[in-house]
Enzyme design. Structure first.
Site, PDB file in Angstrom:
ATOM      1  N   CYS B 184       0.845  -1.203   0.000  1.00 44.74           N
ATOM      2  CA  CYS B 184       0.000   0.000   0.000  1.00 44.74           C
ATOM      3  C   CYS B 184       0.873   1.243   0.000  1.00 44.74           C
ATOM      4  O   CYS B 184       0.567   2.252  -0.633  1.00 44.74           O
ATOM      5  CB  CYS B 184      -0.907   0.030   1.230  1.00 44.74           C
ATOM      6  SG  CYS B 184      -1.822  -1.480   1.526  1.00 44.74           S
ATOM      7  N   HIS B 188       0.773   5.152  -1.455  1.00 42.91           N
ATOM      8  CA  HIS B 188      -0.005   5.931  -0.481  1.00 42.91           C
ATOM      9  C   HIS B 188       0.796   6.369   0.736  1.00 42.91           C
ATOM     10  O   HIS B 188       0.256   6.441   1.832  1.00 42.91           O
ATOM     11  CB  HIS B 188      -1.225   5.125  -0.034  1.00 42.91           C
ATOM     12  CG  HIS B 188      -2.199   4.837  -1.141  1.00 42.91           C
ATOM     13  ND1 HIS B 188      -2.946   5.812  -1.747  1.00 42.91           N
ATOM     14  CD2 HIS B 188      -2.530   3.679  -1.757  1.00 42.91           C
ATOM     15  CE1 HIS B 188      -3.714   5.266  -2.688  1.00 42.91           C
ATOM     16  NE2 HIS B 188      -3.471   3.977  -2.714  1.00 42.91           N
ATOM     17  N   CYS B 236      -7.479  -2.834  -4.730  1.00 45.10           N
ATOM     18  CA  CYS B 236      -6.085  -2.366  -4.617  1.00 45.10           C
ATOM     19  C   CYS B 236      -5.146  -3.564  -4.535  1.00 45.10           C
ATOM     20  O   CYS B 236      -4.086  -3.572  -5.168  1.00 45.10           O
ATOM     21  CB  CYS B 236      -5.900  -1.517  -3.356  1.00 45.10           C
ATOM     22  SG  CYS B 236      -6.452   0.187  -3.518  1.00 45.10           S
TER      23      CYS B 236
END
Lengths: 209, 275
Positions: B184, B188, B236
């Site tokens: 992630c 991000h 995702c």
């Protein structure tokens, strides 16, 4: 000893050697246990290639991409030793092929929900993260702008080799770089990496216009 | 390309998030800025009548109040953490530990518990077509989340089991794997970043985390469907080239606990509307 536990042990030795502790070992253990049972449809091969971590991935994960010195040195060593070159030794390929690779974001999506169509091309998707040819405005910025990369660096053997190696495995230079290890992970072939090098360095490439 | 150019383009694009129209614009964008603005203006016009998620909210309310399943019961006694049938603010306090199931649950897994316990449905029935537009679970989550509009996200993970999930979620956030080494954090963990022209929230920054978490579930124009937080996260994970994560799995819920903690204090605006 399984591959994963060997990696975990090696990673922890590196962790202990540095005296740094980014993540509590029991939390990592619990995390791995939860990963192990949250992907029930994955095949054994998918687990191995998509979920299990190699040593570099495990080190970067536990240090949240900020490895202390000992871990960083270990990552550099592993990454450098994974560099491979095209059979003919030409590190600068065809910029037009490299340009195509730079726009292709498909490939490698698995599972039942929305896998790639069979036979779909696997690309480097460079534009997702980098400005390359200045005329392409739909470029991401997770990585630095590479517009005019060749104009600045030229095509000396040193420049070509450095560019090739950075694309093949950015972590041979920047431990825990966000950039995929395209060559070492066999996502791109050495020839494809050479094509990407040409897209960056060739004077005729739109990157340098 | 000067950054100022992107800076000018980004808010317009982020504001419109114009799905199919925008995808076409983004893919073919070659500097024809006027064309992009025209298309986005048209799209805004289309949305004047409201967020299509409102239809899902209405359907969710009907599913909540209608007796269903072998027990012919409604969900009006469902306890989402604030007591049986208490809806206002419930979504903003999830995920949380539930004594009766001995699990940390989010809105979705808790609704499934209520559908199985109160109505007698099977988990398969309760989650049927969860990846497709118009599923029952999508409608129910939209309805429940809408009842938290104006409530601040407050899921501090103080219970030991919640705290454990928050810690695991943080590790998952940074856990790199697969042929592209993604986690992630790849996309991000930095401010003001984009994939192509798509803005990316930075979940390490509380303000940015809030701006994302307050808008889920959200109507996604490109999908013609409301996507729940789990649906978003599982996609995702797919894009990271991982296998499909199990719906309602602990990995997904642990990530949610971490993200909600990062977004603490954000005032819920769901359902949002996105690309």
């Amino acid at each position: 000893m399984s591959r994963r536990s060997r990696i975990t042990v090696a990673a922890f030795l590196a962790l202990v050697a540095t005296g740094a502790c980014a993540a509590d070992p029991t939390v990592i253990e619990r995390t791995e246990e939860i990963v192990g049972r949250s992907f029930s449809s994955a095949t054994a091969d998918e687990r191995k290639t998509r979920l299990d971590q190699d040593e570099v991935q495990a080190l970067c994960s536990m240090h949240h991409n900020q490895p202390p010195e000992a871990a960083a040195l270990r990552i550099l060593e592993l990454s450098r030793s994974s560099l491979r070159y095209p059979p003919e030794g030409r590190l600068m390929g065809d910029w037009k092929e490299g340009e195509k690779l730079a726009s292709v974001g498909t490939g490698g999506h698995i599972g039942k929900i929305q896998p790639d169509r069979p036979g779909v091309r696997r690309g480097g998707n460079c534009y997702a993260c980098h400005v390359l040819a200045p005329k392409e405005i739909a470029a991401g910025n997770l990585g630095p702008s590479l517009a005019g990369y060749g104009k600045q660096r030229g095509t000396s053997p040193e420049s070509v080799r450095l560019t090739y190696e950075k694309i093949f495995n950015a972590q041979a230079f920047y431990p825990c770089s966000h950039m995929p290890r395209f060559g070492s992970n066999a996502w791109l072939t050495p020839q494809e990496v050479a094509d990407a090098v040409a897209f960056l360095l060739d004077a005729a490439s739109p990157v340098n216009k | 390309m000067q950054p100022s150019f992107f800076d000018g383009l980004r808010p317009r694009i982020a504001a419109a998030c114009a799905g199919a129209l925008l995808a076409a614009v983004a893919l073919t964008a070659t500097g024809d800025d006027n064309h992009a603005i025209d298309e986005i203006a048209k799209y805004r016009e289309m949305l004047k009548d409201g967020n299509p998620a409102e239809l899902m909210e209405m359907r969710g309310e009907e599913l909540w109040t209608t007796p269903r399943g072998p027990r012919a019961a409604s969900l009006e006694q469902c306890d989402l953490g604030l007591g049986p049938g208490v809806l206002p603010g419930a979504y903003a306090h999830l995920p949380r530990w539930f004594e009766d199931t001995s699990k940390v649950q989010d809105a979705e897994s808790r609704l499934v518990t209520c559908m199985t316990v109160l109505q007698g449905l099977s988990v398969e029935e309760a989650t049927r077509n969860w990846t497709k537009p118009n599923s029952d679970i999508e409608a129910l989550v939209t309805f429940v989340a809408t009842k938290s509009q104006g409530a601040a996200i407050d899921a501090p993970a103080l219970h030991p089991r919640e705290a454990e999930f928050a810690a695991v979620g943080a590790e998952l956030f940074f856990r790199r794997a697969g042929p592209l080494d993604f986690s992630c954090a790849t996309c991000h963990s930095q401010d003001q970043r984009r994939i192509r022209l798509q803005d990316l929230p930075n979940f390490l920054d509380p303000k940015s985390a809030q701006s994302s978490m307050i808008t889920w579930p959200a109507y996604r124009v490109s999908q013609s469907a409301v996507w729940t937080m789990e649906r978003r996260l599982i996609d995702c994970i797919r894009q990271m080239r991982a296998p499909d994560a199990d719906y309602l799995s602990d990995a997904v819920i642990a990530l949610e606990v971490y993200l909600q903690k990062q977004a603490a204090g954000g005032v819920m605006q769901a359902p949002g509307i996105k690309r």
